[in-house]
Design a protein around this motif. Structure first.
Motif, PDB file in Angstrom:
ATOM      1  N   SER A 138      17.205 -43.135   7.807  1.00 24.34           N
ATOM      2  CA  SER A 138      18.023 -42.703   6.671  1.00 24.34           C
ATOM      3  C   SER A 138      18.244 -43.850   5.703  1.00 24.34           C
ATOM      4  N   VAL A 139      18.169 -43.530   4.412  1.00 25.34           N
ATOM      5  CA  VAL A 139      18.512 -44.494   3.366  1.00 25.34           C
ATOM      6  C   VAL A 139      19.380 -43.754   2.354  1.00 25.34           C
ATOM      7  N   MET A 140      20.489 -44.379   1.960  1.00 32.38           N
ATOM      8  CA  MET A 140      21.372 -43.785   0.950  1.00 32.38           C
ATOM      9  C   MET A 140      20.556 -43.400  -0.281  1.00 32.38           C
ATOM     10  N   PRO A 141      20.799 -42.221  -0.830  1.00 31.16           N
ATOM     11  CA  PRO A 141      20.000 -41.773  -1.988  1.00 31.16           C
ATOM     12  C   PRO A 141      19.903 -42.801  -3.118  1.00 31.16           C
ATOM     13  N   ASP A 142      20.976 -43.480  -3.449  1.00 32.30           N
ATOM     14  CA  ASP A 142      20.942 -44.464  -4.540  1.00 32.30           C
ATOM     15  C   ASP A 142      20.097 -45.691  -4.215  1.00 32.30           C
ATOM     16  N   TYR A 143      19.712 -45.854  -2.952  1.00 30.82           N
ATOM     17  CA  TYR A 143      18.955 -47.028  -2.525  1.00 30.82           C
ATOM     18  C   TYR A 143      17.548 -46.668  -2.047  1.00 30.82           C
ATOM     19  N   GLN A 144      17.143 -45.429  -2.241  1.00 30.94           N
ATOM     20  CA  GLN A 144      15.805 -45.018  -1.822  1.00 30.94           C
ATOM     21  C   GLN A 144      14.759 -45.541  -2.794  1.00 30.94           C
ATOM     22  N   ARG A 145      13.558 -45.717  -2.269  1.00 33.85           N
ATOM     23  CA  ARG A 145      12.383 -46.140  -3.048  1.00 33.85           C
ATOM     24  C   ARG A 145      12.472 -47.578  -3.556  1.00 33.85           C
ATOM     25  N   VAL A 146      13.226 -48.422  -2.841  1.00 31.66           N
ATOM     26  CA  VAL A 146      13.254 -49.848  -3.193  1.00 31.66           C
ATOM     27  C   VAL A 146      12.854 -50.722  -2.000  1.00 31.66           C
ATOM     28  N   GLY A 147      12.325 -50.102  -0.926  1.00 38.07           N
ATOM     29  CA  GLY A 147      11.800 -50.870   0.198  1.00 38.07           C
ATOM     30  C   GLY A 147      12.715 -50.986   1.398  1.00 38.07           C
ATOM     31  N   ILE A 148      13.894 -50.394   1.357  1.00 37.13           N
ATOM     32  CA  ILE A 148      14.819 -50.503   2.487  1.00 37.13           C
ATOM     33  C   ILE A 148      14.262 -49.777   3.710  1.00 37.13           C
TER      34      ILE A 148
END
Length: 170
Positions: free
Chosen positions: A84-94
């Motif tokens: 899971s990755v918080m929506p605001d932090y998706q698509r930045v490599g987390i």
């Protein structure tokens, strides 16, 4: 962006649950039980690995890894997910950093391999591939992939822990 990956601690549990709910809220192919799965894996002692990603001391990502069973009796295999990755932090490599750390930690634990259920194009970037000898019943085979860590790929039906059968509270 400075991302820290670390194992969960008890004080993280509520944040992990909220993050998982938020991450899957608008996701395709969800049962909306991912947060319950993580909680039941943890309470049953089957959460082998639980890593979080933090940005500025805020939990923005999480990955769970748990043991799986294979009908041929192969040992040391794990299932990765949910991730899971918080929506605001998706698509930045987390998510990618969580994946790489989870796989590295499994190798350190002398795991035989790992399976994942999800988007083939995403998970193939980390070395996962469809293995016709491994079958997850009732799932299109292209969405079920495996990676072997210096062990032969088993042959059989795969079963995730019963925690994955948890029903929604609604």
């Amino acid at each position: 962006m400075n991302i820290t990956i670390r194992p969960e601690v008890p004080s993280d549990i509520a944040d992990i649950e909220a993050l998982t709910v938020a991450a899957f809220l608008n996701a395709p192919h969800t049962s909306y039980t991912e947060h319950l799965i993580v909680n039941v894996l943890r309470s049953s002692g089957n959460l082998t690995l639980s890593l979080i990603a933090e940005v500025d001391r805020k939990i923005v990502g999480h990955v769970a890894v748990s043991p799986i069973s294979i009908s041929d009796g192969s040992q040391g295999w794990y299932g990765l997910g949910p991730i899971s990755v918080m929506p605001d932090y998706q698509r930045v490599g987390i998510g990618s950093q969580l994946m790489r750390q989870a796989l590295a930690t499994l190798r350190e634990l002398d795991a035989s391999g790992c399976v994942v259920l999800g988007e083939p194009e995403y998970y193939s970037r980390f070395g996962f591939k469809t293995e016709p000898s491994l079958v997850l019943p009732d799932v299109p085979p292209e969405y079920f992939q495996a990676i072997s860590f210096d062990a032969p790929v088993p042959s059989g039906l795969v079963s995730y822990h019963e925690s994955f059968n948890v029903q929604s509270e609604h």
